[in-house]
Design a protein around this motif. Structure first.
Motif, mmCIF file in Angstrom:
data_model
loop_
_atom_site.group_PDB
_atom_site.id
_atom_site.type_symbol
_atom_site.label_atom_id
_atom_site.label_comp_id
_atom_site.label_asym_id
_atom_site.label_seq_id
_atom_site.Cartn_x
_atom_site.Cartn_y
_atom_site.Cartn_z
ATOM 1 N N VAL A 58 0.843 -1.202 0.000
ATOM 2 C CA VAL A 58 0.000 0.000 0.000
ATOM 3 C C VAL A 58 0.877 1.250 0.000
ATOM 4 O O VAL A 58 0.700 2.167 -0.814
ATOM 5 C CB VAL A 58 -0.959 -0.005 1.215
ATOM 6 N N ILE A 60 4.113 1.556 -0.739
ATOM 7 C CA ILE A 60 4.987 1.634 -1.924
ATOM 8 C C ILE A 60 4.202 2.102 -3.153
ATOM 9 O O ILE A 60 4.672 2.942 -3.921
ATOM 10 C CB ILE A 60 5.668 0.276 -2.180
ATOM 11 N N ARG A 63 3.600 5.817 -2.830
ATOM 12 C CA ARG A 63 4.828 6.600 -3.084
ATOM 13 C C ARG A 63 5.113 6.666 -4.582
ATOM 14 O O ARG A 63 5.515 7.694 -5.111
ATOM 15 C CB ARG A 63 6.019 5.973 -2.343
ATOM 16 N N PHE A 64 4.871 5.531 -5.246
ATOM 17 C CA PHE A 64 5.094 5.507 -6.701
ATOM 18 C C PHE A 64 4.092 6.435 -7.410
ATOM 19 O O PHE A 64 4.457 7.199 -8.301
ATOM 20 C CB PHE A 64 4.940 4.080 -7.226
ATOM 21 N N ALA A 65 2.829 6.364 -6.984
ATOM 22 C CA ALA A 65 1.803 7.223 -7.592
ATOM 23 C C ALA A 65 2.150 8.689 -7.396
ATOM 24 O O ALA A 65 1.996 9.514 -8.304
ATOM 25 C CB ALA A 65 0.441 6.910 -6.980
ATOM 26 N N SER A 67 5.123 9.966 -7.034
ATOM 27 C CA SER A 67 6.285 10.347 -7.839
ATOM 28 C C SER A 67 5.937 10.554 -9.312
ATOM 29 O O SER A 67 6.661 11.233 -10.032
ATOM 30 C CB SER A 67 7.383 9.287 -7.712
ATOM 31 N N ARG A 68 4.828 9.960 -9.736
ATOM 32 C CA ARG A 68 4.458 10.111 -11.157
ATOM 33 C C ARG A 68 3.140 10.851 -11.337
ATOM 34 O O ARG A 68 2.551 10.843 -12.431
ATOM 35 C CB ARG A 68 4.398 8.742 -11.839
ATOM 36 N N PHE A 69 2.676 11.499 -10.280
ATOM 37 C CA PHE A 69 1.398 12.211 -10.339
ATOM 38 C C PHE A 69 1.401 13.285 -11.429
ATOM 39 O O PHE A 69 0.411 13.515 -12.112
ATOM 40 C CB PHE A 69 1.102 12.837 -8.968
ATOM 41 N N LEU B 143 7.929 -1.538 -8.572
ATOM 42 C CA LEU B 143 7.628 -0.110 -8.407
ATOM 43 C C LEU B 143 8.840 0.646 -7.860
ATOM 44 O O LEU B 143 9.136 1.762 -8.297
ATOM 45 C CB LEU B 143 6.421 0.078 -7.482
ATOM 46 N N SER B 147 10.799 3.595 -9.933
ATOM 47 C CA SER B 147 11.008 4.934 -9.369
ATOM 48 C C SER B 147 12.464 5.333 -9.464
ATOM 49 O O SER B 147 12.792 6.466 -9.808
ATOM 50 C CB SER B 147 10.624 4.962 -7.884
ATOM 51 N N GLU B 151 11.169 7.725 -15.120
ATOM 52 C CA GLU B 151 10.034 7.442 -16.014
ATOM 53 C C GLU B 151 10.423 7.325 -17.483
ATOM 54 O O GLU B 151 9.615 6.908 -18.308
ATOM 55 C CB GLU B 151 8.958 8.520 -15.840
ATOM 56 N N PRO B 291 -3.055 -6.680 0.417
ATOM 57 C CA PRO B 291 -3.508 -6.079 1.675
ATOM 58 C C PRO B 291 -4.874 -6.598 2.130
ATOM 59 O O PRO B 291 -5.714 -6.971 1.300
ATOM 60 C CB PRO B 291 -3.606 -4.585 1.343
ATOM 61 N N PHE B 376 0.923 2.770 -13.633
ATOM 62 C CA PHE B 376 1.067 2.902 -12.190
ATOM 63 C C PHE B 376 1.198 1.538 -11.506
ATOM 64 O O PHE B 376 1.068 1.421 -10.307
ATOM 65 C CB PHE B 376 -0.104 3.694 -11.604
#
Lengths: 74, 392
Positions: A58, A60, A63-65, A67-69, B143, B147, B151, B291, B376
Motif C-alpha cells: 500500500v 509503496i 509513493r510511486f503514484a 512520484s508520477r502524479f 515499483l 522509481s 520514467e 492487503p 502505475f
C-alpha cells in the motif's frame, strides 16, 4: 487541476484493486478533513503522502503514484 | 553497425547446452554479443549456465533466470535453456540486488545505483527486470526499481521459475546468481523498443474479500481459510479441466493455483495476482503483497483465449514499435502452458508470425513485468509480455 476521489484511487488501484484503493483514499481524505468529491492537486498529493506512510505494498504503491502524479497533467 | 538479435534453444547437460547454444547464436549474430539472456530449467543450474556462457563470451554481459519452461521462435522445450543475444548498436549494463524479501527498496537500490544514467550516442533506455517471485514482493520491487530508474526507462521482464517446484527461483548476472534477489538490466539503444502486454483470463467467481493478510500471505478470505475457499470456488471449473480440487497431491497445488489466479478490478480490466503455494493453516502465499480488505475474483482462462491474448501482446509490441521487428524477448506466464498443453506451440507460432518471424527468446514465468511511463503498476500474472527490438 481538481480531481475526483476515484481518479486519485485509480493511481493505486492497479496495485491493490479498485475497492481497496477507493476505501483508502476516501478514509484518508476524510481523516484530513477534506470534504467533497473533488480534490485540488495539493490535496491529492497530501492524501497520497499519508497513504505512502503505510507499510508494504500500500505504501509503496502510493509513493510511486506520488512520484508520477505530474504525468496526469501532461 | 545495426542492432542484431539471435536466439537459441538447447537441452542436455550444461556443457551440451552451452556448446549448442553458442553455436546457434554465433551463426545468426555474426558479431560479438553485447548481452546474452539465459533462461534455464533447474535441469541446468543457472549459475553453471551463466559461468559457461562467460567462458565462451568473456567480454559479454550475461544475465539470466531459472525458468519453468523454455522457448525460442516457434519451439518450446522442458528441462532446457533458452538463449537470446543482442549485438551491434547496443550497450548493456546489469546489476544484482539481494535481500529482496527483507527490503525490496534496498535490493532495488543496490541494483539500480550501479547502472549508468546515460550512454553517449545511444539515447533510448529499456530496463529488463528479473526477480525471485518467492520473495513475495514482486510488485513492490518493480515499483521501487521503476522509481529509481526514472520514467524515461521502459520496463519489461519476468519472475523466475523452477519447473513448477515452487521452492527455489534464481536470477543472476555473469558469475553471480542468487535466490531472494533482483537483477536490473539497462539496455541503451539508438531507437526505441516497444512492449506489448495481454492476458486472456476472465472472472470465474463473484467478488471475494481478503479478511486477514500479512505481506504476501493471505490467511482468510470472507473469514475462512484462504485455501479452503479457493478450492471450493474453483472446484467446478477445475473438474471441467480434469482436475479434482479435493484430491490434489501437494506437488500439484502450485499448478492448480497458477490456473486459477486472483483478479483485482482496475477500471474496466482485471489485474491478475498469482497465489504460488499453500502455507500454514490454509493460508496462500502470493508473489506480491495482498492487503487486507482487497476485493478480488478468482479468474480462469480457456485455451482459445490464451492463444488469442499471446498474439495480441505480440501485435501490440509490433504496432508500438512501428517498424520491422529484429528480435524479441518474451515473458510468458506458466499458466498459459498449463492451460494450453500441446497447443502452447500454436500460441508461440502466432507470436512469431506477428513479430515478423524475428528471433524470439523467452521463458515461462511465475510473473511478468511491464511498466511504461504512463503506468502505475508493473507486476502482472497470467500475462504475455513482449519486448520488441527494431530491425535497424
Amino acid at each position: 487541476m481538481a480531481r475526483s476521489l476515484h481518479e486519485v484511487a485509480a493511481l493505486i488501484s492497479p496495485s491493490v484493486g479498485e475497492e481497496k484503493a477507493r476505501a483508502l483514499v476516501a478514509e484518508t481524505a476524510q481523516a484530513l478533513g477534506m470534504s467533497g468529491e473533488r480534490l485540488e492537486t495539493e490535496q491529492c498529493l497530501q492524501v497520497l503522502e499519508v497513504i505512502a506512510k503505510q507499510p508494504g505494498l500500500v505504501g509503496i504503491s502510493a509513493r510511486f503514484a506520488k512520484s508520477r502524479f505530474h504525468l496526469l497533467n501532461e | 553497425m545495426t542492432l542484431k538479435s539471435a536466439s537459441a534453444l538447447a537441452a542436455g547437460s550444461v556443457e551440451q547446452v552451452i556448446k549448442s547454444g553458442v553455436t546457434q547464436l554465433d551463426a545468426q549474430l555474426g558479431t560479438k554479443p553485447e548481452v546474452v539472456f539465459a533462461f534455464a530449467s533447474v535441469a541446468q543450474p543457472l549459475g553453471q549456465v551463466l559461468a559457461g556462457l562467460r567462458q565462451k563470451y568473456p567480454r559479454t554481459l550475461v544475465v539470466g533466470a531459472s525458468s519453468a519452461g523454455e522457448f525460442s521462435n516457434r519451439e518450446e522445450m522442458k528441462s532446457a535453456t533458452s538463449l537470446f543475444a543482442l549485438g551491434g548498436d547496443i550497450e548493456a549494463h546489469a546489476a544484482l540486488g539481494r535481500g529482496l524479501k527483507q527490503s525490496p527498496e534496498n535490493a532495488a537500490r543496490a541494483a539500480s545505483e550501479r547502472l549508468p544514467k546515460q550512454v553517449a550516442g545511444l539515447p533510448e533506455q529499456t530496463g529488463v527486470v528479473l526477480l525471485d517471485p518467492l520473495a513475495g514482493v514482486s510488485e513492490e520491487s518493480t515499483l521501487c526499481l521503476a522509481s529509481m530508474l526514472g520514467e524515461h526507462v521502459r520496463l519489461a521482464g519476468g519472475a523466475a521459475g523452477d519447473d513448477l517446484k515452487l521452492q527455489h527461483c534464481r536470477v543472476g548476472v555473469n558469475e553471480e546468481s542468487h535466490e531472494d534477489a533482483i537483477v536490473a538490466v539497462k539496455l541503451f539503444t539508438k531507437h526505441p523498443t516497444a512492449v506489448g502486454i495481454a492476458h486472456g483470463h476472465q472472472p470465474l467467481t463473484q467478488p471475494l474479500e481478503v479478511t486477514s493478510a500479512e505481506g504476501n500471505v493471505v490467511h482468510t478470505i470472507d473469514g475462512r481459510p484462504a485455501w479452503d475457499v479457493w478450492r471450493e470456488q474453483a472446484r467446478d471449473a477445475a473438474r471441467n479441466a480434469g482436475i479434482d480440487a479435493d484430491r490434489l497431491p501437494a506437488d500439484k497445488e502450485g499448478s492448480f493455483l497458477l490456473r486459477f489466479e486472483a483478479g483485482l478490478a482496475s477500471g474496466s480490466a482485471f489485474k491478475v495476482r498469482a497465489p504460488l503455494s499453500v502455507g500454514q493453516n490454509g493460508s496462500l502465499n502470493f508473489a506480491c503483497g495482498i492487503p487486507r480488505g482487497t476485493s478480488f475474483r478468482i479468474m480462469q482462462g480457456d485455451p482459445d483465449g490464451q492463444v488469442l491474448s499471446a498474439r495480441r501482446a505480440a501485435e501490440q509490441a509490433r504496432e508500438r514499435l512501428g517498424r520491422t521487428v529484429g528480435g524479441a524477448l518474451v515473458f510468458d506466464c506458466i499458466c498459459r502452458n498449463l492451460i494450453l498443453g500441446d497447443r502452447f506451440v500454436q500460441a508461440l507460432g502466432q507470436m512469431h508470425d506477428a513479430l515478423d518471424k524475428a528471433p524470439i527468446g523467452g521463458f515461462e514465468t511465475y510473473g511478468e513485468i511491464a511498466l511504461d511511463s504512463s503506468d502505475f503498476s508493473g507486476f502482472h500474472n497470467t500475462t504475455s509480455v513482449v519486448l520488441a527490438f527494431g530491425k535497424e
